[in-house]
Write an enzyme that holds these catalytic residues in place. Structure first.
Site, short mmCIF file in Angstrom:
data_model
loop_
_atom_site.label_atom_id
_atom_site.label_comp_id
_atom_site.label_asym_id
_atom_site.label_seq_id
_atom_site.Cartn_x
_atom_site.Cartn_y
_atom_site.Cartn_z
N TRP A 101 -18.53 -13.21 -22.08
CA TRP A 101 -19.70 -11.64 -21.47
C TRP A 101 -18.80 -11.55 -21.32
CZ3 TRP A 101 -24.63 -13.11 -22.70
CH2 TRP A 101 -25.23 -14.04 -22.27
N ASP A 171 -18.69 -8.45 -12.68
CA ASP A 171 -20.14 -9.49 -13.27
C ASP A 171 -19.19 -10.49 -12.57
OD1 ASP A 171 -21.76 -11.54 -14.16
OD2 ASP A 171 -21.26 -11.04 -15.97
N LYS A 195 -29.22 -16.95 -12.20
CA LYS A 195 -28.22 -18.82 -11.61
C LYS A 195 -28.24 -19.28 -10.76
CE LYS A 195 -25.85 -17.09 -15.72
NZ LYS A 195 -26.32 -17.83 -16.37
C1 LIG Z 1 -21.65 -14.30 -16.39
C2 LIG Z 1 -22.51 -13.66 -17.07
N1 LIG Z 1 -23.07 -12.69 -17.38
C3 LIG Z 1 -23.56 -12.21 -17.69
C4 LIG Z 1 -24.84 -13.08 -18.27
C5 LIG Z 1 -25.91 -11.94 -19.50
O1 LIG Z 1 -26.82 -12.80 -18.24
P1 LIG Z 1 -28.44 -11.94 -19.29
O2 LIG Z 1 -29.10 -12.53 -19.83
O3 LIG Z 1 -28.92 -11.79 -18.04
O4 LIG Z 1 -28.36 -10.51 -19.91
C6 LIG Z 1 -24.53 -14.27 -18.82
C7 LIG Z 1 -25.74 -15.59 -18.92
O5 LIG Z 1 -25.74 -16.59 -19.25
C8 LIG Z 1 -23.35 -14.84 -17.58
O6 LIG Z 1 -23.21 -15.76 -17.61
#
Ligand SMILES: Cc1ncc(COP(=O)(O)O)c(C=O)c1O
Length: 364
Positions: A101, A171, A195
């Site tokens: 991510w 994040d 989550k």
């Molecule tokens: C740490 C992290 N950041 C970003 C995301 C992406 O999230 P989204 O699907 O809401 O765009 C995730 C998805 O699992 C994640 O675990």
């Protein structure tokens, strides 16, 4: 009591008392004769829901008054664009690459400016958090980006990177409300709620008011400007009302258990049950370096893909669901978010032990 333990990385398990309360209020919210889903976002009833949710979050996380709380849409992934679009005034930023991510965010930011990789563990398949105590940050860098908990690789920062005074953007999707954190160490914290907080469809961003600039990248769409959402108090357009209501309920549940200190204690106890077993097992082993282990996502495997597949299949028959690891890393992943009871982790470990003792899987 439900008949499975759900180890999904997200959307994920929610606290049962919260689901029950939401079910009880489904047809008639507070005598209105309507479900929260049916109430106008401009109604006073919804205004109290969003105000109370924000207030309860501020108390729970100890958010200073000079930070704004925004309820946004577009998933965490949209933040990967909004952050550079809104913060890159010098056209430069530093990214710490600790997983899938963080790398996605980095790739997206490259569209908007000159991005330096301040640290990375990609060379070792993101199995650890690199030393960030003395990062080489460009003097003109607008911010330093990190992803606190790496959902896919099962690693987590255990101390704040030294950004040499630059704004830290973090994040926190998969560690949101799992333990206390010092909000003022960061310029911005953000995360999808799917989550640890609510159903998918909402992102919460907490940012210092000095980061709400008037001027952003030219032609930035209105919906992608933090200033608009801050000025309109997250009601510029129709927000995901039901998700905000659910976040409010989960926050109250955490408060009722004793707050984030208590959450951390419970999460440490749960993770220890699984990590202790992994450290003693001769079949399963953990994938994250010991010093970088996540409390929320525990990644592990055996030495054989065939044994992993058999384990996942048999686990499901024992009420252990969504335990398969992400395709980027394989093996297994147990997500132990706040709503996963310790009994669920114990059930998983009991089954892992039974599986290990049951046959000659070592030879496969
Ligand atoms: C740490 C992290 N950041 C970003 C995301 C992406 O999230 P989204 O699907 O809401 O765009 C995730 C998805 O699992 C994640 O675990």
């Amino acid at each position: 009591m439900r008949n499975v333990y759900n180890f999904s990385a997200g959307p994920a398990v929610l606290p049962e008392p919260v689901l029950q309360e939401a079910a009880d209020e489904m047809l008639d919210y507070k005598g209105s004769g309507m479900s929260v889903m049916e109430i106008s976002h401009r109604s006073s009833l919804f205004q109290s829901i969003i105000d109370e949710t924000e207030q309860d979050l501020r108390i729970l996380m100890n958010i200073p008054d000079d930070y704004v709380v925004l309820f946004l849409q577009g998933g965490t992934s949209l933040q990967f664009s909004m952050i550079p679009m809104n913060f890159m005034r010098n056209g430069k930023a530093d990214y710490i690459l600790t997983g899938y991510w963080a790398k996605k965010a980095y790739e997206e930011a490259k569209r908007y400016g000159q991005i330096n990789i301040a640290a990375s563990s990609e060379g070792d398949n993101f199995s650890y958090i690199p030393d960030c105590s003395d990062l080489e940050i460009d003097q003109d860098s607008d911010y330093v980006y990190m992803c606190e908990n790496n959902t896919i690789y099962g690693t987590k920062f255990h101390c704040c990177p030294n950004s040499h005074g630059k704004v830290l953007v973090n994040d926190i999707s998969s560690s949101f409300l799992s333990e206390p954190m010092n909000v003022s160490d960061y310029g911005m914290l953000f995360g999808g709620v799917q989550k640890n907080l609510a159903p998918a469809g909402l992102v919460i961003a907490i940012m210092h008011k000095d980061l709400i600039f008037d001027t952003v990248l030219p032609n930035t769409p209105t919906m992608l400007q933090y200033k608009i959402h801050a000025d309109k108090k997250s009601l510029y357009n129709t927000p995901p009302t039901y998700n905000i209501y659910m976040v409010g309920k989960v926050i109250k549940w955490i408060h009722s258990l004793g707050g984030l200190e208590k959450m951390k204690e419970l999460n440490e106890r749960k993770a220890a049950v699984l990590y202790d077993y992994l450290d003693s097992s001769s079949l399963f082993y953990g994938l994250a370096n010991a010093g970088s282990r996540s409390l929320m996502n525990v990644t592990f495997r055996t030495k054989s893909d065939a044994v992993d597949a058999e384990f996942i299949k048999q686990a499901e028959k024992h009420g252990i669901v969504s335990i398969k690891g992400h395709r980027a890393i394989g093996g297994m992943r147990a997500s132990l978010y706040n709503a996963m009871p310790i009994e669920g982790v114990q059930h998983l470990v009991d089954f892992m032990r039974e599986f290990e003792n049951s046959g000659d899987y070592h030879a496969k």
